[in-house]
Design a protein around this motif. Structure first.
Motif, PDB file in Angstrom:
ATOM      1  N   ILE A  14      49.646  38.702  26.745  1.00 44.96           N
ATOM      2  CA  ILE A  14      48.688  39.348  27.926  1.00 44.96           C
ATOM      3  C   ILE A  14      49.240  40.575  28.525  1.00 44.96           C
ATOM      4  CG2 ILE A  14      47.756  38.536  30.239  1.00 44.96           C
ATOM      5  CD1 ILE A  14      48.133  35.741  29.380  1.00 44.96           C
ATOM      6  N   ASN A  15      48.357  41.533  28.584  1.00 48.18           N
ATOM      7  CA  ASN A  15      49.033  42.851  28.985  1.00 48.18           C
ATOM      8  C   ASN A  15      48.339  43.170  30.364  1.00 48.18           C
ATOM      9  OD1 ASN A  15      50.646  43.439  26.714  1.00 48.18           O
ATOM     10  ND2 ASN A  15      48.531  43.559  25.630  1.00 48.18           N
ATOM     11  N   ILE A  16      49.172  43.818  31.285  1.00 48.83           N
ATOM     12  CA  ILE A  16      48.521  44.199  32.511  1.00 48.83           C
ATOM     13  C   ILE A  16      47.451  45.426  32.340  1.00 48.83           C
ATOM     14  CG2 ILE A  16      49.112  45.634  34.698  1.00 48.83           C
ATOM     15  CD1 ILE A  16      51.983  44.558  34.600  1.00 48.83           C
ATOM     16  N   GLY A  17      46.293  45.302  32.958  1.00 45.03           N
ATOM     17  CA  GLY A  17      45.213  46.293  32.690  1.00 45.03           C
ATOM     18  C   GLY A  17      44.236  45.572  31.638  1.00 45.03           C
ATOM     19  N   ASP A  18      44.641  44.329  30.882  1.00 44.28           N
ATOM     20  CA  ASP A  18      43.538  43.838  30.032  1.00 44.28           C
ATOM     21  C   ASP A  18      42.388  43.454  30.986  1.00 44.28           C
ATOM     22  OD1 ASP A  18      45.325  43.977  27.988  1.00 44.28           O
ATOM     23  OD2 ASP A  18      45.877  41.831  27.764  1.00 44.28           O
ATOM     24  N   GLU A  19      41.214  43.478  30.346  1.00 44.01           N
ATOM     25  CA  GLU A  19      39.894  43.150  30.874  1.00 44.01           C
ATOM     26  C   GLU A  19      39.592  41.676  30.377  1.00 44.01           C
ATOM     27  OE1 GLU A  19      36.680  45.780  31.408  1.00 44.01           O
ATOM     28  OE2 GLU A  19      38.236  47.524  31.726  1.00 44.01           O
ATOM     29  N   LEU A  20      39.299  40.667  31.246  1.00 46.70           N
ATOM     30  CA  LEU A  20      38.935  39.538  30.705  1.00 46.70           C
ATOM     31  C   LEU A  20      37.283  39.802  30.257  1.00 46.70           C
ATOM     32  CD1 LEU A  20      41.200  38.811  32.002  1.00 46.70           C
ATOM     33  CD2 LEU A  20      40.175  36.653  33.091  1.00 46.70           C
ATOM     34  N   ALA A  21      36.659  39.015  29.215  1.00 46.52           N
ATOM     35  CA  ALA A  21      35.539  39.122  29.079  1.00 46.52           C
ATOM     36  C   ALA A  21      34.484  38.658  30.046  1.00 46.52           C
ATOM     37  CB  ALA A  21      35.010  38.279  27.814  1.00 46.52           C
ATOM     38  N   PRO A  22      33.666  39.675  30.735  1.00 49.55           N
ATOM     39  CA  PRO A  22      32.950  39.285  31.917  1.00 49.55           C
ATOM     40  C   PRO A  22      31.970  37.884  31.505  1.00 49.55           C
ATOM     41  CG  PRO A  22      32.592  41.684  31.319  1.00 49.55           C
ATOM     42  CD  PRO A  22      33.173  40.893  30.173  1.00 49.55           C
ATOM     43  N   ARG A  23      31.910  37.317  32.570  1.00 47.07           N
ATOM     44  CA  ARG A  23      30.871  35.895  32.429  1.00 47.07           C
ATOM     45  C   ARG A  23      29.736  36.178  33.418  1.00 47.07           C
ATOM     46  NH1 ARG A  23      31.456  31.213  30.043  1.00 47.07           N
ATOM     47  NH2 ARG A  23      33.460  31.021  28.987  1.00 47.07           N
ATOM     48  N   VAL A  24      28.714  35.850  32.762  1.00 40.57           N
ATOM     49  CA  VAL A  24      27.240  36.117  33.444  1.00 40.57           C
ATOM     50  C   VAL A  24      27.136  34.793  33.879  1.00 40.57           C
ATOM     51  CG1 VAL A  24      24.789  36.902  33.615  1.00 40.57           C
ATOM     52  CG2 VAL A  24      26.817  38.403  32.319  1.00 40.57           C
TER      53      VAL A  24
ATOM     54  N   SER B 151      37.913  29.880  38.348  1.00 38.88           N
ATOM     55  CA  SER B 151      38.562  28.925  37.366  1.00 38.88           C
ATOM     56  C   SER B 151      38.352  28.737  36.086  1.00 38.88           C
ATOM     57  CB  SER B 151      38.288  27.800  38.257  1.00 38.88           C
ATOM     58  OG  SER B 151      38.771  26.465  37.439  1.00 38.88           O
ATOM     59  N   GLN B 152      36.897  29.169  35.686  1.00 33.80           N
ATOM     60  CA  GLN B 152      36.576  28.994  34.464  1.00 33.80           C
ATOM     61  C   GLN B 152      37.359  29.957  33.500  1.00 33.80           C
ATOM     62  OE1 GLN B 152      32.178  29.368  34.139  1.00 33.80           O
ATOM     63  NE2 GLN B 152      32.316  28.456  31.718  1.00 33.80           N
ATOM     64  N   MET B 153      37.114  31.232  33.997  1.00 39.83           N
ATOM     65  CA  MET B 153      37.702  32.508  33.436  1.00 39.83           C
ATOM     66  C   MET B 153      39.386  32.443  33.235  1.00 39.83           C
ATOM     67  SD  MET B 153      35.292  35.273  34.844  1.00 39.83           S
ATOM     68  CE  MET B 153      35.906  36.788  33.904  1.00 39.83           C
ATOM     69  N   MET B 154      39.903  31.488  34.162  1.00 41.14           N
ATOM     70  CA  MET B 154      41.239  31.369  34.134  1.00 41.14           C
ATOM     71  C   MET B 154      41.903  30.301  33.250  1.00 41.14           C
ATOM     72  SD  MET B 154      42.716  33.910  35.970  1.00 41.14           S
ATOM     73  CE  MET B 154      44.434  33.309  36.385  1.00 41.14           C
ATOM     74  N   VAL B 155      41.201  29.410  33.284  1.00 41.52           N
ATOM     75  CA  VAL B 155      41.244  28.425  32.399  1.00 41.52           C
ATOM     76  C   VAL B 155      41.060  29.060  30.849  1.00 41.52           C
ATOM     77  CG1 VAL B 155      40.434  26.119  31.196  1.00 41.52           C
ATOM     78  CG2 VAL B 155      40.567  26.238  33.809  1.00 41.52           C
ATOM     79  N   ASP B 156      40.013  29.666  30.357  1.00 40.72           N
ATOM     80  CA  ASP B 156      39.834  30.363  29.366  1.00 40.72           C
ATOM     81  C   ASP B 156      41.353  31.228  29.338  1.00 40.72           C
ATOM     82  OD1 ASP B 156      37.353  29.391  28.857  1.00 40.72           O
ATOM     83  OD2 ASP B 156      36.283  31.139  29.273  1.00 40.72           O
ATOM     84  N   LEU B 157      41.585  31.921  30.068  1.00 43.20           N
ATOM     85  CA  LEU B 157      42.844  32.956  29.707  1.00 43.20           C
ATOM     86  C   LEU B 157      44.287  31.910  29.709  1.00 43.20           C
ATOM     87  CD1 LEU B 157      43.818  35.885  29.731  1.00 43.20           C
ATOM     88  CD2 LEU B 157      44.241  35.489  32.181  1.00 43.20           C
ATOM     89  N   LEU B 158      44.554  31.312  30.457  1.00 43.13           N
ATOM     90  CA  LEU B 158      45.844  30.559  30.487  1.00 43.13           C
ATOM     91  C   LEU B 158      45.660  29.010  30.456  1.00 43.13           C
ATOM     92  CD1 LEU B 158      47.053  32.209  33.809  1.00 43.13           C
ATOM     93  CD2 LEU B 158      47.854  32.799  31.639  1.00 43.13           C
ATOM     94  N   GLY B 159      44.753  28.389  30.127  1.00 37.97           N
ATOM     95  CA  GLY B 159      44.751  26.959  29.696  1.00 37.97           C
ATOM     96  C   GLY B 159      45.528  25.910  30.713  1.00 37.97           C
TER      97      GLY B 159
END
Lengths: 146, 138
Positions: free
Chosen positions: B9-19, B65-73
């Motif tokens: 995980i790198n500083i500046g990484d963009e998470l995939a947007p969720r609609v 929370s959903q995006m953070m669980v996707d990122l960090l489990g």
């Protein structure tokens, strides 16, 4: 017997404590929440790294927010800020309760707010599951809801 | 606890947007239907000056929370934090896009706390939520 009063900035006191009703997390609550927020992560329905299924971390945020309803009539008001820390995973079968305390009330640009800190605990073990604080806008004085 | 690797995980990484398309039925399920509620009573919401019922701000914290669980489990489920401000109302029928960018990585005990800056935008181009969320990585 509780005498419900309409909440207001003038009425709320710093240090005042709240307690929610207890709530049994049921599988259908997990499913309803998943539908509501469109998040059907497999950990919430099947196996998770914690053994069985867990519940969405934010499942109980509303229980914390609703603590104030155990004493006050709450007119619609802006929810300004929310902080949460997820300490332990939530699971269906847990009986949980939120405990809160008003830690500040403030006026900012002509608007009035209260800040409440909370902990949500597993009633059986006493384990803290979620902690945090929320900031809600209030009306200054007495106001009728309808 | 099995944590995702901080090195990936790198500083500046963009998470995939969720609609998220916010249906009234979802607001009803989240808030519970009752009369004289700006969330679930259309006439009441209109009487209070809104064109449609409002989604509770808290619903958007679930998207974070959903995006953070996707990122960090597991590193979010146990040890995760959310700190957000709700700055504009979300109405039934709105389409929200959640954005996240990795803002920092900091040592915490023998782990790394990864902090993501979040914002949520409606189809009107308004930011409805801003803030951060964080969790643990190995």
């Amino acid at each position: 017997m509780i005498e419900f009063k309409t909440i207001s900035y003038d009425l709320v006191q710093v240090g005042e404590e709240f307690k929610s009703d207890d709530f049994l997390i049921k599988p259908e609550d997990v499913e309803t929440f998943a539908f509501a927020v469109d998040d059907h992560h497999p950990w919430y329905f099947d196996r998770s790294p914690y053994g069985g299924p867990i519940a969405h971390p934010v499942l109980l945020a509303n229980q914390a927010l609703m603590m104030r309803h155990s004493r006050y009539i709450i007119p619609a008001g802006l929810h300004a800020k929310m902080q949460m820390e997820f300490v332990e995973p939530l699971r269906a079968g847990m009986r949980v309760r939120s405990y809160g305390k008003v830690i500040d009330k403030l006026e900012k640009r002509g608007r009035y707010y209260m800040v409440t800190e909370f902990e949500t605990k597993d009633e059986e073990s006493g384990t803290v599951l979620v902690r945090g604080q929320f900031t809600q806008m209030l009306f200054k004085g007495e106001r009728h809801v309808a | 606890m099995s944590l995702n690797k901080a090195a990936s995980i790198n500083i500046g990484d963009e998470l995939a947007p969720r609609v998220k398309q916010i249906a009234q039925r979802q607001i009803d399920a989240y808030s519970g239907v009752r009369p004289k509620s700006i969330h679930t009573d259309v006439e009441w919401a209109q009487k209070k000056g809104f064109s449609a019922p409002l989604a509770q701000g808290l619903m958007s914290t679930a998207y974070v929370s959903q995006m953070m669980v996707d990122l960090l489990g597991e590193g979010f489920v146990r040890g995760g934090k959310i700190n957000v401000a709700f700055i504009k109302p979300v109405l039934a029928g709105d389409t929200l896009t959640m954005h996240g960018v990795v803002k920092s990585k900091a040592a915490e005990s023998d782990k790394t706390r990864v902090t993501v800056e979040f914002w949520c935008e409606s189809q009107r181009g308004e930011k409805t939520l801003v803030g951060t969320a964080s969790g643990l990585a190995a």
